[in-house]
Design an enzyme around this catalytic site. Structure first.
Site, PDB file in Angstrom:
ATOM      1  N   ASN A   7      -0.766  21.543  -9.812  1.00  0.00           N
ATOM      2  CA  ASN A   7      -1.149  21.349  -8.415  1.00  0.00           C
ATOM      3  C   ASN A   7      -0.079  22.017  -7.551  1.00  0.00           C
ATOM      4  O   ASN A   7       1.004  21.465  -7.364  1.00  0.00           O
ATOM      5  CB  ASN A   7      -1.243  19.840  -8.121  1.00  0.00           C
ATOM      6  CG  ASN A   7      -1.565  19.564  -6.663  1.00  0.00           C
ATOM      7  OD1 ASN A   7      -1.868  20.473  -5.899  1.00  0.00           O
ATOM      8  ND2 ASN A   7      -1.495  18.305  -6.280  1.00  0.00           N
ATOM      9  N   LYS A   9      -0.112  22.507  -4.433  1.00  0.00           N
ATOM     10  CA  LYS A   9      -0.033  21.964  -3.070  1.00  0.00           C
ATOM     11  C   LYS A   9       0.049  23.124  -2.068  1.00  0.00           C
ATOM     12  O   LYS A   9      -0.595  24.145  -2.269  1.00  0.00           O
ATOM     13  CB  LYS A   9       1.142  20.974  -2.954  1.00  0.00           C
ATOM     14  CG  LYS A   9       1.111  19.943  -4.089  1.00  0.00           C
ATOM     15  CD  LYS A   9       2.019  18.778  -3.881  1.00  0.00           C
ATOM     16  CE  LYS A   9       1.882  17.836  -5.072  1.00  0.00           C
ATOM     17  NZ  LYS A   9       2.603  16.592  -4.922  1.00  0.00           N
ATOM     18  N   HIS A  93      -6.468  13.137  -3.827  1.00  0.00           N
ATOM     19  CA  HIS A  93      -5.020  13.140  -4.043  1.00  0.00           C
ATOM     20  C   HIS A  93      -4.364  12.214  -3.017  1.00  0.00           C
ATOM     21  O   HIS A  93      -4.806  12.142  -1.871  1.00  0.00           O
ATOM     22  CB  HIS A  93      -4.464  14.558  -3.921  1.00  0.00           C
ATOM     23  CG  HIS A  93      -3.036  14.651  -4.369  1.00  0.00           C
ATOM     24  ND1 HIS A  93      -1.993  14.253  -3.556  1.00  0.00           N
ATOM     25  CD2 HIS A  93      -2.485  15.030  -5.546  1.00  0.00           C
ATOM     26  CE1 HIS A  93      -0.856  14.404  -4.228  1.00  0.00           C
ATOM     27  NE2 HIS A  93      -1.129  14.876  -5.431  1.00  0.00           N
ATOM     28  N   GLU A  95      -1.837  12.450  -1.258  1.00  0.00           N
ATOM     29  CA  GLU A  95      -1.416  13.105  -0.002  1.00  0.00           C
ATOM     30  C   GLU A  95      -2.608  13.287   0.932  1.00  0.00           C
ATOM     31  O   GLU A  95      -2.462  13.235   2.152  1.00  0.00           O
ATOM     32  CB  GLU A  95      -0.728  14.442  -0.326  1.00  0.00           C
ATOM     33  CG  GLU A  95       0.663  14.204  -0.926  1.00  0.00           C
ATOM     34  CD  GLU A  95       1.152  15.275  -1.888  1.00  0.00           C
ATOM     35  OE1 GLU A  95       0.610  16.399  -1.884  1.00  0.00           O
ATOM     36  OE2 GLU A  95       2.091  14.971  -2.659  1.00  0.00           O
ATOM     37  N   GLU A 161      -1.967   8.600 -10.675  1.00  0.00           N
ATOM     38  CA  GLU A 161      -0.737   9.073 -10.050  1.00  0.00           C
ATOM     39  C   GLU A 161      -0.153   7.970  -9.166  1.00  0.00           C
ATOM     40  O   GLU A 161      -0.580   7.808  -8.015  1.00  0.00           O
ATOM     41  CB  GLU A 161      -1.018  10.302  -9.181  1.00  0.00           C
ATOM     42  CG  GLU A 161      -1.578  11.484  -9.953  1.00  0.00           C
ATOM     43  CD  GLU A 161      -1.319  12.791  -9.212  1.00  0.00           C
ATOM     44  OE1 GLU A 161      -0.655  13.658  -9.791  1.00  0.00           O
ATOM     45  OE2 GLU A 161      -1.759  12.932  -8.062  1.00  0.00           O
ATOM     46  N   GLY A 167       6.580  13.458  -6.593  1.00  0.00           N
ATOM     47  CA  GLY A 167       7.588  14.255  -5.902  1.00  0.00           C
ATOM     48  C   GLY A 167       8.913  13.538  -5.707  1.00  0.00           C
ATOM     49  O   GLY A 167       9.767  13.983  -4.949  1.00  0.00           O
ATOM     50  N   SER A 206       5.962  13.307 -11.006  1.00  0.00           N
ATOM     51  CA  SER A 206       7.262  13.739 -11.527  1.00  0.00           C
ATOM     52  C   SER A 206       7.233  14.068 -13.023  1.00  0.00           C
ATOM     53  O   SER A 206       8.192  13.782 -13.738  1.00  0.00           O
ATOM     54  CB  SER A 206       8.344  12.697 -11.221  1.00  0.00           C
ATOM     55  OG  SER A 206       8.492  12.551  -9.817  1.00  0.00           O
TER      56      SER A 206
HETATM   57  P1  PGA Z   1       4.860  15.946  -8.721  1.00  0.00           P
HETATM   58  O1  PGA Z   1       3.388  15.953  -8.067  1.00  0.00           O
HETATM   59  O2  PGA Z   1       4.706  16.417 -10.142  1.00  0.00           O
HETATM   60  O3  PGA Z   1       5.667  16.886  -7.880  1.00  0.00           O
HETATM   61  O4  PGA Z   1       5.350  14.537  -8.654  1.00  0.00           O
HETATM   62  C1  PGA Z   1       2.272  15.510  -8.790  1.00  0.00           C
HETATM   63  C2  PGA Z   1       1.047  15.528  -7.923  1.00  0.00           C
HETATM   64  O5  PGA Z   1       1.154  15.254  -6.725  1.00  0.00           O
HETATM   65  O6  PGA Z   1      -0.071  15.825  -8.380  1.00  0.00           O
END
Ligand code: PGA
Length: 244
Positions: A7, A9, A93, A95, A161, A167, A206
């Protein structure tokens, strides 16, 4: 089946994306039983799908609108994602839920729209830290999955998640992942009872090459949805190898 999805982003521009793809392909050997996907920003979909689809790598949109077309400034529809070379779309997601007001009701419509246009939805679910601390994790996951009662069964991937692990460098503990994935499996069995669809459950939050092997050893973890570590083609190639 194992699944590893990058992803990106809101990262990378065309030259960076091109060199990522070349670099990844230099380190990547497709293996039966492992699906690899990349979810670039909309502006890079054509470029990435042109380079990656011939190599058997799936391309996902990071979001899609439920309507096929119309006056929805700033949105991209499912048929437009297909036209740009996508075979799947990330939906829900955290976000999107957190910063853009994505609701479960909207997600039910988006899943149905994705199916209508032959796109595989990758539905993201997960609890916030407050919800976990309040002991509400399974209740939240159950609520987020309850939209499947409305959509009915169909081709689907789910990513668990935990919002607090995205993140942050703070990965969920193995026992927390095991418990959540077992619960999600039970809910999927209930919602999709009697259907032919096998839904892989990915973990996200992460994920790194250091943590992925342990995660892959947890029952019901079929792979990973990877943000930060997926921006480095060597790390992403390593994750794909670990899953294969
Ligand atoms: P990350 O993001 O691996 O940077 O924690 C995962 C995601 O948001 O899908």
């Amino acid at each position: 089946m194992r699944c590893v999805v990058a992803n990106w982003k809101m990262n990378l521009a065309s030259e960076e994306a091109r060199s990522f793809c070349e670099d990844l392909l230099a380190h990547f050997t497709p293996s039966a039983g492992t699906e690899v996907g990349i979810a670039p920003p909309f502006t890079l979909l054509h470029l990435v799908s042109g380079l990656m689809r011939p190599k058997g790598i799936m391309v996902f949109g990071q979001n899609g609108h439920a309507e096929a077309k119309g006056a929805f400034t700033g949105e991209v529809s499912m048929p437009q994602l297909r036209d740009a070379g996508c075979s799947g779309v990330i939906l829900g997601h955290s976000e999107r839920r957190q910063f853009f007001g994505e609701t479960d009701a909207a997600l039910a419509k988006k899943i149905k729209a994705a199916w209508q246009w032959d796109l595989l939805p990758l539905l993201c679910i997960g609890e916030t830290l407050d919800q976990r601390d309040a002991g509400q994790t399974l209740q939240v996951l159950g609520q987020q999955l309850s939209i499947l009662a409305e959509t009915g069964p169909g081709p689907l991937w789910v990513a668990y998640e935990p919002v607090w692990a995205i993140g942050t460098g703070r990965r969920a503990e193995a026992e927390q992942v095991r418990e959540a994935h077992a619960f999600i499996r039970a809910e999927l069995n209930r919602h999709f009872a009697g259907s032919e669809y096998q839904v892989p459950i990915l973990y996200g939050g992460s994920v790194t090459p250091e943590s992925f092997p342990e995660l892959l050893g947890i029952p019901e973890v079929a792979g990973g949805l990877v943000g930060g570590a997926s921006l480095d083609p060597k790390k992403f190639a390593q994750l794909v190898k670990q899953a294969s």
